[in-house]
Motif scaffolding. Structure first.
Motif, mmCIF file in Angstrom:
data_model
loop_
_atom_site.group_PDB
_atom_site.id
_atom_site.type_symbol
_atom_site.label_atom_id
_atom_site.label_comp_id
_atom_site.label_asym_id
_atom_site.label_seq_id
_atom_site.Cartn_x
_atom_site.Cartn_y
_atom_site.Cartn_z
ATOM 1 N N ASN A 149 -9.425 7.545 -0.014
ATOM 2 C CA ASN A 149 -8.840 6.716 0.909
ATOM 3 C C ASN A 149 -9.549 6.929 2.226
ATOM 4 O O ASN A 149 -9.087 6.487 3.201
ATOM 5 N N ALA A 188 -4.334 -4.720 1.930
ATOM 6 C CA ALA A 188 -2.970 -4.914 1.945
ATOM 7 C C ALA A 188 -2.754 -5.660 0.601
ATOM 8 O O ALA A 188 -1.581 -5.412 0.028
ATOM 9 N N THR A 241 0.979 -1.362 -0.058
ATOM 10 C CA THR A 241 0.018 0.025 0.007
ATOM 11 C C THR A 241 0.799 1.278 -0.085
ATOM 12 O O THR A 241 1.996 0.955 0.038
ATOM 13 N N LEU A 245 -5.525 -6.221 9.333
ATOM 14 C CA LEU A 245 -5.438 -4.975 8.775
ATOM 15 C C LEU A 245 -6.839 -4.515 8.018
ATOM 16 O O LEU A 245 -7.162 -3.393 8.073
ATOM 17 N N GLU A 246 -7.519 -5.522 7.365
ATOM 18 C CA GLU A 246 -8.877 -5.421 6.642
ATOM 19 C C GLU A 246 -9.522 -4.641 8.132
ATOM 20 O O GLU A 246 -10.705 -3.634 7.657
ATOM 21 N N ARG A 296 1.647 3.016 2.518
ATOM 22 C CA ARG A 296 2.421 3.075 3.674
ATOM 23 C C ARG A 296 3.089 1.726 4.124
ATOM 24 O O ARG A 296 3.749 1.505 5.194
ATOM 25 N N GLY A 314 -3.306 0.978 11.255
ATOM 26 C CA GLY A 314 -4.296 1.056 10.191
ATOM 27 C C GLY A 314 -4.321 2.151 9.340
ATOM 28 O O GLY A 314 -3.657 3.168 9.751
ATOM 29 N N ASN A 315 -5.764 2.377 8.844
ATOM 30 C CA ASN A 315 -6.039 3.546 8.102
ATOM 31 C C ASN A 315 -6.058 4.930 8.894
ATOM 32 O O ASN A 315 -6.546 4.774 10.092
ATOM 33 N N VAL A 359 -7.506 -1.511 5.933
ATOM 34 C CA VAL A 359 -6.364 -1.411 4.921
ATOM 35 C C VAL A 359 -6.546 -2.841 4.197
ATOM 36 O O VAL A 359 -6.683 -3.850 4.737
ATOM 37 N N GLU A 413 -5.228 2.894 0.425
ATOM 38 C CA GLU A 413 -5.241 1.584 1.275
ATOM 39 C C GLU A 413 -6.536 1.126 1.322
ATOM 40 O O GLU A 413 -6.651 -0.306 1.448
ATOM 41 N N TYR A 414 -7.693 1.698 1.199
ATOM 42 C CA TYR A 414 -9.020 1.293 1.256
ATOM 43 C C TYR A 414 -9.924 2.092 0.442
ATOM 44 O O TYR A 414 -10.452 3.333 0.708
ATOM 45 N N ARG A 452 -7.269 -4.770 -4.137
ATOM 46 C CA ARG A 452 -7.488 -3.187 -4.072
ATOM 47 C C ARG A 452 -8.103 -3.073 -5.435
ATOM 48 O O ARG A 452 -9.041 -2.197 -5.513
#
Length: 697
Positions: free
Chosen positions: A306, A217, A50, A210-211, A52, A188-189, A215, A256-257, A222
């Motif tokens: 995002n 990953a 991502t 992460l989800e 980050r 995370g986000n 996020v 990321e999301y 994505r």
């Protein structure tokens, strides 16, 4: 043997989108190489990324290297011992360096004699020990276009590194780098909170953990999410998002999301040419354009957020505000530019340098017009078409000094802006299209010009660049081609092939050098290099059609009067390649050529002294073949020529079977050489069959 999953995550400040894929590919490649060298097996390496984070999971990695027994062979027995049981200095040195005791010595018998040897037990390391060394190295294996320092760091990186996860199963692999120690903490986000700290218990929980904090990953997931949202955005309406795979590949590395959100701009901006709007939307803002079912651009766009999906309305309003200044600028440039005719801008090209020695863009345009006139005359274009070509070239560079391009906002629209302005002022449609097309092809996968104006303008522009830059001594190399001369020359040969024009390539180069002579310190400098440079480009063109290298070599001596003709010859030869009678012809022609290598042949064939039946038949059929070849060459019927050559082949075979070329009678011998020489000359007007590789040679 035990196996565990390994997780490595490098957490950073936001990386530029273009850095991410090369970085994660380099990281993956490094570990594949190093784990192979360490003899550690695993099932697969899965990578994540991502803006980050750069991360990877090595699945089912062997946790322990196998122990090894390494045999080291020392000096010969008679050298290793002074006397029985007493080691010499050489023997003692070998034992000492091997790290074992004298009692471990064995005798190794080889074909060269007996040598002392020892077997060393090498204990295998754990995977964690090996990874402690590899992880820091892997991070610095990644090279970025630009790097930065932060804090008190002596070392630099693309962006500040904020955390490192290194896990073997549920255990932390101790790593220390950038004043950071590895642990199991990731983030995370940011839309939830600035430090959205979470703990990864094991590699198997990485993605799902992460989800939960927004996020995704997995880059491919994505990307699929974005595409799915774009596809469903306007279901039930006649609108759809304009497909843009290049933009999709960019935005997937910006978030990321992802959440797709539609927005609008004032309908008044639709009065601008479409590409100005779409360039503003996609190039500058990374938004997707929207059009109706009939292909009409709409005042709607879609951006990938995002942020928190719950606040999409707020985010929408922010993006709608951001785009207004961009469109306002474009509208202002457009209105100011179109107050004048396009030709108004041509004299301003005198103020723009093309290249220090080659002068201004205005001077380049004048040379291009002269080349365009030369091409028009060579191809016998009528007066009206020649006028249109001249006008296209005259206006081709004018848009470069307009506000729209001069302010560097829309530089990728050069040519398009010129075309639109030309149409607005009432220029002929073909003239306007030629302005746009004179940059084509911009690359290997770009389209070629469709109009004669565009094709001639493109050849003139690219040829002046190639000859000019090479003429001032800036020769392209394998690693250095700043003026993209290969791309320009490729474009020229592609256009000549596409239009099938009977244009002598060497003649074009000569004309270009003539026009450049007052700019070159040495007129004609590097012209031979330029010939060879284009020779290589023709070779490249034929390779694009997957023509074998030896077939290409067989036609490369042909005059460059028509590239399309050379290509057709090669394609027709290729169609005969698998035929047995063609292979026999090749073998026969090689015999003809080989026997002539050391002979100087002069004079005409004397039919009166042809005495053998096979040579009489060969001479008769040669004359028939010569008539056919010249007839078919005039009609460009190369397939028929190849059929005729193949039918002639058996007469060559019979000649060599029944006739002694080196006859004792000098006149008969010379006459036979003359006959073979004429046959070789005739064949060479079609192709050089000696270049064809025959299996078993």
């Amino acid at each position: 043997m035990e196996y565990k999953d390994i997780l490595l995550e490098i957490g950073l400040e936001e990386l530029p989108a273009s850095y991410i894929i090369p970085a994660i590919e380099k990281l993956t490649y490094f570990f594949k190489q190093q784990l192979s060298d360490a003899h550690l097996v695993y099932s697969e390496i899965v990578h994540f990324s991502t803006p980050r984070r750069l991360a990877m999971i090595i699945r089912n990695l062997q946790t322990q290297q196998a122990d090894e027994q390494i045999e080291k062979i020392g000096p010969a027995v008679h050298v290793a011992y002074k006397q029985e049981g007493v080691l010499s200095p050489a023997g003692e040195g070998f034992v000492r360096n091997s790290g074992v005791g004298k009692e471990n010595i064995t005798i190794k018998t080889t074909p060269k004699g007996d040598y002392i040897a020892v077997v060393i037990e090498k204990k295998g390391l754990s995977a964690s020990e090996i990874l402690q060394d590899l992880i820091p190295k892997s991070i610095f294996q990644i090279q970025f276009p630009k790097q930065m320092r932060w804090g008190s760091q002596e070392t630099s990186y693309a962006r500040a590194v904020r955390w490192i996860i290194a896990l073997s199963g549920e255990e932390i692999i101790p790593v220390h780098i950038f004043d950071l120690s590895s642990n199991r903490i990731t983030y995370g986000n940011r839309f939830q909170k600035l430090e959205n700290r979470i703990e990864i218990s094991s590699p198997s929980h990485y993605e799902e953990s992460l989800e939960k904090v927004f996020v995704i990953a997995d880059r491919e997931k994505r990307k699929q999410s974005i595409q799915s949202q774009l596809d469903s955005m306007f279901v039930g309406t006649d609108l759809h998002v304009v497909p843009d795979h290049k933009l999709l590949d960019i935005v997937v590395d910006l978030v990321e999301y992802p959440t797709a959100v539609s927005a609008t701009f004032d309908v008044k901006y639709l009065a601008l040419p479409e590409k100005i709007i779409t360039s503003t939307i996609s190039e500058n803002q990374k938004y997707f354009a929207v059009e109706s079912a009939n292909g009409k651009l709409q005042n709607t766009f879609v951006f990938i957020s995002n942020g928190n999906p719950l606040y999409s309305d707020v985010i929408r309003r922010g993006n709608e505000k951001v785009i207004i200044p961009r469109l306002e600028d474009a509208q202002f440039y457009f209105h100011e530019d179109t107050k004048e005719l396009l030709e108004f801008y041509v004299p301003k090209l005198k103020e723009v340098t093309f290249q220090a020695q080659l002068g201004s863009l205005f001077e380049k345009t004048e040379r291009m017009m002269a080349l365009g006139l030369y091409i028009s005359q060579e191809l016998n274009f009528n007066e009206d078409l020649t006028r249109k070509i001249k006008r296209s070239i005259e206006l081709s560079k004018a848009d470069l000094v307009t506000l729209m391009l001069g302010e560097k906002e829309f530089t990728k629209l050069q040519g398009y802006i010129g075309m639109k302005y030309a149409l607005l002022q009432g220029e002929d449609h073909e003239v306007a299209t030629g302005i746009f097309e004179h940059y084509q092809p911009r690359g290997q996968n770009d389209t070629l010009p469709t109009t004669i104006c565009g094709a001639v303008a493109a050849i003139s522009d690219k040829l002046d660049t190639v000859c000019g830059i090479i003429g001032v001594g800036m020769l392209p190399t394998g690693s250095n081609d700043p003026f993209a001369l290969r791309r320009a020359a490729n474009g020229i040969v592609q256009i000549l092939d596409q239009f099938g024009w009977q244009l002598n390539l060497h003649g074009l180069i000569d004309k270009s050098y003539q026009l450049l002579q007052d700019k070159l310190m040495t007129p004609g400098k590097n012209k031979e290099f330029t010939y060879d440079f284009f020779h290589q480009r023709v070779n490249w063109l034929l390779q694009q059609d997957e023509i074998d290298y030896d077939i290409i070599s067989s036609v490369m001596h042909i005059s460059y009067q028509s590239i399309a003709e050379i290509k057709q010859r090669a394609l027709d030869i290729r169609s005969f390649r698998k035929r047995d009678d063609f292979i026999r012809l090749v073998i026969g022609f090689k015999r003809v050529s080989n026997i002539l290598v050391s002979e100087k042949v002069e004079g005409e064939i004397d039919k009166e002294i042809l005495c053998e039946v096979a040579e009489k038949n060969l001479c008769r059929e040669y004359e028939i073949l010569s008539s056919k070849v010249h007839e078919y060459l005039g009609k460009k019927e190369f397939h028929k020529i190849m059929e005729a050559l193949v039918e002639f082949g058996p007469y060559i075979d019979h000649f060599f079977e029944d006739v002694l070329v080196n006859d004792s009678d000098v006149n008969i011998r010379r006459n036979r050489f003359r006959l073979l020489a004429r046959i070789r000359i005739l064949f060479m007007t079609v192709c050089d069959l000696t270049k064809i590789v025959v299996e078993g040679e």
